[in-house]
Design a protein around this motif. Structure first.
Motif, short mmCIF file in Angstrom:
data_model
loop_
_atom_site.label_atom_id
_atom_site.label_comp_id
_atom_site.label_asym_id
_atom_site.label_seq_id
_atom_site.Cartn_x
_atom_site.Cartn_y
_atom_site.Cartn_z
N UNK A 170 -7.64 -2.06 -4.14
CA UNK A 170 -7.97 -1.84 -2.73
C UNK A 170 -8.68 -3.03 -2.13
N UNK A 171 -9.58 -3.65 -2.89
CA UNK A 171 -10.30 -4.82 -2.40
C UNK A 171 -9.36 -6.00 -2.16
N UNK A 172 -8.39 -6.17 -3.06
CA UNK A 172 -7.44 -7.28 -2.90
C UNK A 172 -6.56 -7.09 -1.67
N UNK A 173 -6.12 -5.86 -1.43
CA UNK A 173 -5.29 -5.59 -0.25
C UNK A 173 -6.10 -5.80 1.03
N UNK A 174 -7.35 -5.35 1.01
CA UNK A 174 -8.22 -5.56 2.17
C UNK A 174 -8.44 -7.04 2.43
N UNK A 175 -8.59 -7.82 1.35
CA UNK A 175 -8.78 -9.26 1.50
C UNK A 175 -7.54 -9.91 2.09
N UNK A 176 -6.36 -9.47 1.64
CA UNK A 176 -5.11 -9.97 2.21
C UNK A 176 -5.03 -9.66 3.70
N UNK A 177 -5.38 -8.42 4.06
CA UNK A 177 -5.34 -8.02 5.48
C UNK A 177 -6.27 -8.89 6.32
N UNK A 178 -7.47 -9.14 5.80
CA UNK A 178 -8.46 -9.89 6.55
C UNK A 178 -8.01 -11.33 6.78
N UNK A 179 -7.49 -11.96 5.72
CA UNK A 179 -7.14 -13.38 5.84
C UNK A 179 -5.84 -13.60 6.63
N UNK A 180 -4.88 -12.71 6.49
CA UNK A 180 -3.66 -12.87 7.28
C UNK A 180 -3.94 -12.59 8.76
N UNK A 181 -4.82 -11.61 9.03
CA UNK A 181 -5.22 -11.35 10.41
C UNK A 181 -5.94 -12.54 11.01
N UNK A 182 -6.80 -13.16 10.22
CA UNK A 182 -7.54 -14.34 10.68
C UNK A 182 -6.58 -15.50 10.96
N UNK A 183 -5.62 -15.71 10.09
CA UNK A 183 -4.64 -16.78 10.28
C UNK A 183 -3.82 -16.53 11.54
N UNK A 184 -3.44 -15.27 11.78
CA UNK A 184 -2.66 -14.96 12.97
C UNK A 184 -3.47 -15.25 14.23
N UNK A 185 -4.76 -14.91 14.23
CA UNK A 185 -5.60 -15.20 15.40
C UNK A 185 -5.71 -16.69 15.65
N UNK A 233 -8.00 2.01 -4.87
CA UNK A 233 -9.45 1.82 -4.93
C UNK A 233 -9.75 0.70 -5.93
N UNK A 234 -11.00 0.38 -6.09
CA UNK A 234 -11.39 -0.68 -7.01
C UNK A 234 -10.84 -2.03 -6.61
N UNK A 235 -10.44 -2.82 -7.58
CA UNK A 235 -9.98 -4.18 -7.32
C UNK A 235 -8.68 -4.21 -6.53
N UNK A 293 0.83 -1.21 0.00
CA UNK A 293 0.00 0.00 0.00
C UNK A 293 0.86 1.26 0.00
N UNK A 294 1.90 1.26 0.83
CA UNK A 294 2.79 2.42 0.90
C UNK A 294 3.52 2.64 -0.43
N UNK A 295 3.99 1.55 -1.03
CA UNK A 295 4.71 1.68 -2.31
C UNK A 295 3.77 2.19 -3.41
N UNK A 296 2.54 1.69 -3.44
CA UNK A 296 1.59 2.15 -4.45
C UNK A 296 1.22 3.61 -4.24
N UNK A 297 1.07 4.01 -2.98
CA UNK A 297 0.74 5.41 -2.69
C UNK A 297 1.88 6.33 -3.13
N UNK A 298 3.13 5.92 -2.87
CA UNK A 298 4.28 6.73 -3.28
C UNK A 298 4.37 6.81 -4.81
N UNK A 299 3.91 5.75 -5.48
CA UNK A 299 3.95 5.74 -6.95
C UNK A 299 2.74 6.45 -7.56
N UNK A 300 1.84 6.93 -6.72
CA UNK A 300 0.67 7.64 -7.23
C UNK A 300 -0.44 6.74 -7.73
N UNK A 301 -0.40 5.46 -7.35
CA UNK A 301 -1.45 4.52 -7.77
C UNK A 301 -2.58 4.57 -6.75
N UNK A 302 -3.81 4.90 -7.16
CA UNK A 302 -4.93 4.97 -6.22
C UNK A 302 -5.30 3.58 -5.69
#
Length: 244
Positions: A67-82, A63-65, A52-61
């Motif tokens: 943002x959804x993919x990154x959110x999905x990664x966050x959700x599943x890795x958080x679930x696995x950690x729990x 949103x759309x797919x 996310x930080x690298x994309x933001x620095x590169x000016x890539x928004x």
């Protein structure tokens, strides 16, 4: 970490009943695997943040797919950690701690300071028995599992949890009652199995280990845990008993 696992057949693992007692060898296997795998999971949790930080620095928004993919990664890795944290907790029950005289009032205060109790929830106490002997860490784990379960599965913004403890004959009886949606009697045995959830994890986040941990602690000290059939359409009461 380098370790040598004791021989375990694939058939033994595949046929393991999650509601059955876990042997010492299998517990050690759970601990070692969970500990080592979690080191890798921590890196996976940080990876979406770096992307996310690298994309933001590169000016890539974001949103759309993307943002959804990154959110999905966050959700599943958080679930696995729990899941791994709860497996580690399960494997540590009864280990590396002293049996002490527990001050239940103090233990409850400590647990309630740690868990996230929603603003609309109240926790009432009726502790005619507020001192007993138990593992100093196991009592905190037991209370955390029961209270977190009552909060997590409540479908109301205003929740009520009642914690009571008494002696009954030669037993200590600890109960936690809530005003949540309740659990149908046909599921009363199933809910104590490891990795068991009655609702999809996309609806209620959880590893399905909380009540399995509760049962393991109760049985370790010669007791057991049960959900009472109150006859009410709503609410659940979990009762843990063990010998004085």
């Amino acid at each position: 970490m380098t370790f040598t696992a004791r021989p375990t057949s694939n058939a033994a693992v595949a046929d393991h009943d999650p509601a059955a007692p876990v042997s010492g060898d299998f517990e050690e296997f759970i601990y070692l695997i969970s500990h080592d795998v979690r080191n890798s999971v921590r890196a996976l949790i940080e990876l979406p943040q770096w992307i996310s930080e690298d994309l933001a620095e590169a000016g890539v928004p974001l949103d759309g797919s993307v943002g959804e993919s990154i959110e999905l990664m966050n959700r599943h890795t958080g679930r696995l950690d729990r899941m791994l944290v709860d497996l580690l907790t399960f494997s540590r029950v009864g280990r590396m701690q002293a049996i002490v005289e527990v001050d239940l009032q103090q233990a409850l205060d400590e647990v309630l300071d740690e868990i996230a109790v929603p603003a609309g929830f109240t926790v009432e106490r009726d502790l005619s028995c507020d001192r007993f002997r138990l593992g100093e860490r196991d009592v905190l784990t037991l209370l955390t599992a029961l209270l977190s379960n009552a909060i997590k599965h409540n479908d109301r913004t205003v929740g009520k949890i009642a914690v009571s403890c008494r002696t009954e004959g030669a037993e200590v009886v600890l109960s936690v009652e809530d005003n949540g949606p309740g659990i149908p009697p046909k599921f009363h045995d199933r809910i104590f199995g490891a990795m068991t959830t009655l609702r999809p994890r996309d609806e209620v986040e959880g590893s399905g280990m909380g009540l399995a941990i509760t049962r393991k602690i109760a049985q370790l000290y010669g007791g057991d845990v049960a959900i009472l059939d109150t006859g009410s359409a709503r609410g659940s009461t979990f009762e843990v008993r063990w010998p004085v």
